[in-house]
Design an enzyme around this catalytic site. Structure first.
Site, PDB file in Angstrom:
ATOM      1  CG  ASN A  88      -1.318   5.155  -5.158  1.00  0.00           C
ATOM      2  OD1 ASN A  88      -0.301   4.504  -5.406  1.00  0.00           O
ATOM      3  ND2 ASN A  88      -1.411   5.955  -4.111  1.00  0.00           N
ATOM      4  CD  GLU A  89       0.020   4.163  -1.279  1.00  0.00           C
ATOM      5  OE1 GLU A  89       1.237   3.932  -1.363  1.00  0.00           O
ATOM      6  OE2 GLU A  89      -0.470   5.124  -0.646  1.00  0.00           O
ATOM      7  CB  ILE A  90      -8.147   2.772  -2.631  1.00  0.00           C
ATOM      8  CG1 ILE A  90      -7.838   4.146  -3.255  1.00  0.00           C
ATOM      9  CG2 ILE A  90      -9.507   2.805  -1.956  1.00  0.00           C
ATOM     10  CD1 ILE A  90      -8.840   4.606  -4.296  1.00  0.00           C
TER      11      ILE A  90
ATOM     12  CG  HIS B  99       2.875   0.995  -2.928  1.00  0.00           C
ATOM     13  ND1 HIS B  99       1.904   1.965  -3.103  1.00  0.00           N
ATOM     14  CD2 HIS B  99       2.954   0.357  -4.115  1.00  0.00           C
ATOM     15  CE1 HIS B  99       1.421   1.899  -4.320  1.00  0.00           C
ATOM     16  NE2 HIS B  99       2.048   0.921  -4.961  1.00  0.00           N
TER      17      HIS B  99
END
Length: 848
Positions: free
Chosen positions: A448-450, A518
């Site tokens: 997630n989102e790295i 996102h």
């Protein structure tokens, strides 16, 4: 069953094997204290300390700080079990630890049999030579996950940017443990340890099944080509003649049986058998048909017919393809199920409790009832939690809910040294094999989102050039090499995405057309909800807005003296640094901001629901460019101010009711855009609907019909179509824009209402909402009550409140139209006919 067979439920023990569940007789002590007290296994140390009243309620007030000492201590667990000589004489014995959290030394009868260091794997230990007839002693020494990793932190040279780790030293990145245990921007910090999944002792003869993979080679409506792939480990010193029987059944009826003669050689044996199922009943996602599941069973038999071992699983036959291809709009991202494009409707899921063993099977069943009731067809298991229980995926299979499965990495860079990569490889190996038979698993996602964080969160300014570049290098090792290679090796027919989002970034318009997004311009960017109409992704995998839970939840962690936005207790239950002020800022954009705290909480719930619904409808309206909307977030892990639509106690916030409406399979949606008032018909059904009637009635807030228009329309299957448009300037007068609404009703040729929606021309704060009294009649029953509501004038965003946690309402947070009579059924086992539970009704005008 073997190390990777946790997800496979045996239909019964064979005569040659026996499984003992080691759940009783446990005690625990702080490490080195030798002060033993009763323990619950499976369980956690926090759970045991709370049960014994050795900790205050961590959820109440500011007590979170008073439980942090637990993470700095070591803890010991022990039990004993008795075996007969006959049991000890079995040829094979395996001790299976399905979940140890996290760093643990395990001793059996004085022998060190295991050094555990990963919460996310099961361990299988041969213990034949260690067992005794009579009493056997099992001791587990858990090390503080903080102290265990401090030497790594000290030697690292920089502090990883794991800002959700609520400690001045971010040690969480070194530990393969649920990241959310360390805190999050919605989460309490409770870094514990314990035997969090069962321990079993398997006694067996000849051989043990390690894994059973039902691989779907080719699926169509005409036939399904299946490869049964079995891994069996023989403990015999010589070859053993055997037979493997593969059986496929549907609803209790045998569909196919294959018998394969084999010679089991010492060690690992691989057995394959292909099946062809003609005219299969396909597994369909929720809203498209039945989620049909086939039962697959495998038995390994000795030459004489005796069953050595057996295993079974349920799986649905279907195809799921993620279409992630460059096109004229950028790069698509959508799911195609059984060859049909699916608009994904759902939410992001976090673990249901900070203390995982508090979650029971009924909690999971309620979770999926809530998901289906909101017309969802997908949930994303977010990468900062856990790989969920087998029962979770079983329910997803049964209910037709697709699962976007993250690996457990989120919001920070991670180490990439050989030892760490080895831990991750074991974790991926274990969980891919555990979960790959589930029809619900739609894809794997690395994190997630790295990659977004490394590129865009300012880490290049916070860290040296060498450290920042090392983050990219480590990222590629972990998420572009190791994990995709494991998916390709073990689950080659499923899609892998290295990160979510992989390309799009909410602050960079040029990226919005590329893959999943996102979008946090709403909330963190303090942009109005209307930007969601035009800042459109190809697939929205996260967007969200916070709200307080309702007052009956707040009363469980606060006292009336704490009922203020900036009280210490409210700030302790608001983990987003500027959260409460952002809620107020948005409220001032759209609503009259109440002075009373209780009214502020209510209006905040309405604000969250209406704002998020605006985004969901925008995403659905703009298909096929946008093909999914998964909002942040579905649930809570403790009572807190958060982005959730269902609070910790199972109460639906306004957001969940609005998601139910926005995700309706057939939806009428009106919007003013580019000087037009446009009416859209949105369908997720697989068949066209023709000869429909769309009626638009303008009604003032006292109930007077000002205008009525009717159109004959058709509704295309699996699509969004603008079927009617008007000039905004002529659609309503200035007074009508503030004093009236449009009531939109879609009916079929027989007059059946397919959908009904209200449309307002202005923001709520600009509406001349009337003062009105809502009349109510209540019928009390055991387990339920019915509330019938009427009002002479419009009662907007009406909220029915009862002091019972988790009660279910057939509807709530709705507009009660003038002259309308509406009956709501409320159900809960706590409701009693004789109790006359107090029912409170609030609507928006009352908060002025």
């Amino acid at each position: 069953m073997g190390l990777y067979a946790a997800a496979l439920s045996a239909l019964g023990q064979s005569p040659a094997s026996q499984v003992l569940h080691l759940e009783k007789g446990w005690s625990f002590s702080e490490g080195g204290k030798d002060k033993w007290q009763e323990a619950t296994v499976p369980g956690t140390v926090h759970q045991d300390l709370l049960r014994l009243k050795l900790l205050p309620d961590p959820f109440f007030g500011t007590n979170e700080q008073q439980v942090q000492w637990v993470e700095d201590k070591d803890w010991e667990y022990r039990t004993s079990f008795t075996l007969t000589q006959e049991q000890v004489d079995h040829s094979g014995a395996l001790l299976e630890f399905k979940g140890l959290d996290t760093y643990a030394d395990v001793y059996l009868n004085g022998a060190l049999i295991l050094k555990a260091e990963n919460m996310f794997v099961g361990y299988e230990v041969p213990v034949k030579e260690v067992l005794r007839a009579g009493e056997n002693r099992l001791n587990i020494y858990f090390y503080s996950p903080i102290n265990k990793t401090l030497p790594q932190w000290d030697s690292n040279g920089f502090d990883y940017p794991a800002d959700n780790d609520h400690h001045d030293k971010h040690t969480s990145v070194f530990t393969r443990k649920a990241p959310y245990h360390y805190g999050w921007d919605w989460g309490i910090r409770m870094v514990g340890c314990g035997v969090w999944r069962p321990i079993e002792l398997k006694l067996f003869e000849v051989a043990d099944i390690k894994d059973y993979y039902v691989r779907q080679l080719s699926i169509s409506r005409d036939k399904a080509e299946i490869s049964n792939e079995l891994e069996v480990y023989s403990i015999e010193d010589t070859d053993t003649q055997a037979e493997v029987v593969f059986t496929c059944s549907l609803k209790g009826q045998e569909v196919m049986v294959n018998k394969v003669p084999v010679v089991l050689t010492p060690g690992k044996n691989l057995v394959k058998s292909d099946m062809t199922i003609l005219n299969p009943s396909l597994w369909m996602p929720h809203g498209w048909g039945e989620a049909t599941l086939y039962d697959f069973k495998t038995e390994v038999r000795k030459a004489g017919g005796q069953v050595i071992d057996q295993v079974s699983c349920r799986s649905g036959l279907r195809t799921v393809r993620v279409v992630n291809e460059e096109d004229k709009g950028g790069k698509s991202f959508y799911f195609e199920v059984n060859g049909i494009p699916l608009f994904a409707k759902g939410a992001n899921y976090i673990p249901s409790d900070i203390i995982l063993n508090n979650v029971k099977e009924e909690d999971y069943r309620r979770l999926f009832r809530n998901v289906k009731a909101a017309n969802m067809n997908m949930i994303r298991i977010w990468g900062g939690g856990i790989y969920e229980e087998d029962y979770f995926y079983q329910l997803a299979d049964e209910n037709g809910i697709l699962v976007w499965q993250d690996f457990m990495f989120a919001c920070t860079s991670y180490p990439s040294d050989p030892a760490f990569l080895n831990l991750v490889e074991q974790e991926a190996h274990y969980n891919i094999r555990r979960l790959r038979n589930h029809a619900s698993i739609a894809m794997w996602c690395g994190n997630n989102e790295i990659i977004e964080a490394i590129k865009y969160w300012g880490w290049d300014k916070k860290f040296s050039k060498e450290v920042h570049q090392g983050m990219f290098t480590g990222y590629n090792k972990l998420f572009r090499t190791l994990l995709p290679n494991k998916v390709k090796e073990l689950d080659p027919d499923r899609f892998y995405l290295h990160s979510s989002p992989d390309s799009a970034n909410w602050g960079r318009p040029e990226s919005w057309g590329w893959g999943d997004s996102h979008y946090w311009g709403v909330w963190y960017g303090v942009q109005p909800f209307e930007v969601l109409d035009t800042r459109l992704p190809r697939f929205m995998s996260e967007f969200g807005f916070q709200a307080f839970p309702e007052m009956k939840v707040i009363s469980t962690f606060a006292e009336p003296k704490d009922y203020a936005l900036e009280s210490d207790v409210m700030k302790a239950h608001q983990k987003s640094s500027t959260g409460n002020s952002i809620i107020r800022t948005y409220m001032d954009m759209y609503y009259h901001v109440p002075e009373k705290f209780e009214d502020f909480v209510y209006v905040g719930l309405v604000l969250q629901g209406q704002g998020m619904r605006h985004g969901m409808e925008a995403h659905r309206r703009n298909r096929p460019y946008c093909m999914g909307t998964l909002y942040w977030q579905l649930n809570d892990s403790w009572p807190v101010v958060s982005w959730s639509s269902v609070d910790y106690f199972g109460n639906w916030k306004a957001l969940h009711y609005q998601a139910q409406r926005a995700f309706s399979p057939l939806l009428v949606n009106a919007i003013e855009e580019k000087g037009k008032l446009n009416f859209y018909l949105i369908s997720d059904e697989l068949n066209d609907r023709n000869n429909l009637t769309l009626e638009s009635r303008m009604v003032d807030f006292s109930g007077k019909v000002l205008k009525k228009e009717v159109r004959k329309v058709n509704m295309k299957a699996n699509s969004s179509t603008c079927v009617w448009e008007q000039d905004s300037a002529s659609a309503a007068t200035a007074q009508q824009r503030t004093d009236a609404l449009l009531l939109l009703t879609l009916k079929d040729s027989k007059g059946k209402v397919l959908d009904k929606q209200t449309f307002y021309f202005e923001k709520p704060k600009a509406l001349n909402l009337p003062e009105t009294t809502v009349k109510q009649k209540v019928k009390y029953m055991d387990g339920a009550c019915e509330v019938t509501l009427t009002s002479d004038m419009l009662a907007k965003d009406l909220f029915i409140e009862i002091p019972v946690q988790g009660a279910q309402f057939t509807d709530n947070f709705f507009d009660l139209l003038p002259g309308e009579s509406k009956t709501i059924r409320i159900t809960s086992p706590l409701l009693k006919k004789t109790d006359k539970t107090n029912i409170r009704v609030t609507h928006l005008r009352q908060t002025y």
